[in-house]
Design an enzyme around this catalytic site. Structure first.
Site, mmCIF file in Angstrom:
data_model
loop_
_atom_site.group_PDB
_atom_site.id
_atom_site.type_symbol
_atom_site.label_atom_id
_atom_site.label_comp_id
_atom_site.label_asym_id
_atom_site.label_seq_id
_atom_site.Cartn_x
_atom_site.Cartn_y
_atom_site.Cartn_z
ATOM 1 N N ARG A 126 27.175 -9.843 -32.785
ATOM 2 C CA ARG A 126 28.056 -10.740 -33.537
ATOM 3 C C ARG A 126 28.095 -12.186 -33.032
ATOM 4 O O ARG A 126 28.804 -13.009 -33.593
ATOM 5 C CB ARG A 126 29.486 -10.194 -33.606
ATOM 6 C CG ARG A 126 29.597 -8.819 -34.247
ATOM 7 C CD ARG A 126 30.953 -8.547 -34.813
ATOM 8 N NE ARG A 126 32.016 -8.525 -33.821
ATOM 9 C CZ ARG A 126 33.287 -8.261 -34.100
ATOM 10 N NH1 ARG A 126 33.646 -8.027 -35.359
ATOM 11 N NH2 ARG A 126 34.197 -8.224 -33.153
ATOM 12 N N ASP A 127 27.330 -12.505 -32.014
ATOM 13 C CA ASP A 127 27.270 -13.901 -31.572
ATOM 14 C C ASP A 127 25.891 -14.226 -31.008
ATOM 15 O O ASP A 127 25.765 -14.852 -29.948
ATOM 16 C CB ASP A 127 28.358 -14.182 -30.534
ATOM 17 C CG ASP A 127 28.681 -15.680 -30.420
ATOM 18 O OD1 ASP A 127 28.335 -16.438 -31.346
ATOM 19 O OD2 ASP A 127 29.286 -16.083 -29.405
#
Length: 318
Positions: free
Chosen positions: A123-124
């Site tokens: 997610r990043d």
């Protein structure tokens, strides 16, 4: 087990030396509420829990976590050669050589594949979160906002991440899965080919999201990169996540397999880093020898506050 501070590595990371060897590690300080100094049976912070379950030479290695002055410290593998972001900044707008682009992309892909095989979405994914070890191999790191999918959950809903790397489904506030990480890795691939430029750029977040939703970006510099690399980029930046390949499919790409072979890269996302595993083995031996807790001074070694066995079924958290 003791760690001695060495040089600063930024606002939340320091280099540390283990007192029983010359091996260097990185100590992270994630935000955490004040706790009493009691033994930790397993990592209490999401990033520590996620890292504890990883065991790949292409993912930052977790060693330990402990409390000091009411703060949780996470001890991780030290990445002495910085980040991909700093490497691109040093290029001053010049693209990396194609062989380096392939190497870094494939290694990051292998790290992500290992993460995804644990039913975890990073997610990043971004150039700031791709680190280099002493041999200039890529390490996927900073899993602080990773999401664990339960066996009955195939999609996540919380919008997180860095705006430049947001996938179309995230921009539309739709449920997403690990293919959003593939989109973000495609953005990183574009950065490597353009000296750090983003495929989608704007003056404000609203305009940026509109550009991402259109899916139109400037082509790679003509004559500098092979058509095979351009094809992989297009696959990663496929607008419809249902048509976008996942990490396993990308690792089966014929051009990528051929390039990995020429670079001497084994396409095994679960390959172990022998040097890192040896450090962990020493850590385990040291921990077993220090079961007692010493409250006085005189250089006594206290029992570690966290001896981690990755949970069989990690819980879901945001």
């Amino acid at each position: 087990m003791r760690y001695e501070r060495s040089m600063p590595l930024g606002s939340t990371r320091r280099r540390a030396n283990r007192n029983f060897s010359e091996n260097r590690v990185a100590r992270g300080l994630p935000p955490f509420r004040r706790l009493t100094e009691t033994p930790l049976r397993r990592p209490p912070h999401p990033q520590a829990r996620v890292l504890a379950g990883m065991d790949s030479k292409y993912v930052i290695k977790y060693y330990d976590c402990f409390l000091e002055d009411g703060k949780l410290n996470i001890v991780m593998q030290y990445a002495p050669n910085g980040t991909l972001h700093s490497r691109l900044h040093a290029q001053r707008g010049k693209a990396l050589p194609e062989d380096k682009v392939w190497q870094f992309f494939i290694q990051a892909l292998l790290g992500l594949r290992h993460v995804h095989s644990k039913k975890i979405i990073h997610r990043d994914v971004k150039s700031l979160n791709l680190f280099f070890d002493q041999d200039d191999n890529v390490l996927v790191g900073d899993l602080g906002i990773a999401k664990v999918l339960s066996p009955n959950t195939m999609f996540a809903r919380t919008i997180v991440g860095t705006p430049y790397y947001l996938s179309p489904e995230l921009c539309e506030d739709k449920p997403y899965n690990e293919k959003s990480d593939v989109w973000a890795l495609g953005v990183v691939l574009y950065e490597m080919c353009t000296g750090g430029k983003h495929p989608f750029d704007a003056q404000n977040e609203g305009a940026l999201i509109r550009k991402i939703m259109k899916g139109v970006y400037a082509p790679l510099p003509g004559g500098k990169f092979s058509s095979q690399l351009s094809d992989v980029l297009r696959a990663c930046l496929t607008m419809d996540h249902r048509a976008r390949p996942d990490t396993a499919a990308l690792l089966r790409n014929a051009a990528l397999v051929s390039r990995a072979r020429s670079l001497g890269l084994e396409l095994d996302p679960d390959a172990k880093n022998v040097s890192v595993r040896s450090i962990a083995a020493v850590s385990a031996h040291d921990a077993a020898a220090s079961k007692r807790v010493h409250g006085g001074e005189g250089g006594a070694v206290r029992a570690p506050l966290a001896e981690v066995v990755p949970p069989a079924a990690p819980p879901s958290w945001e």
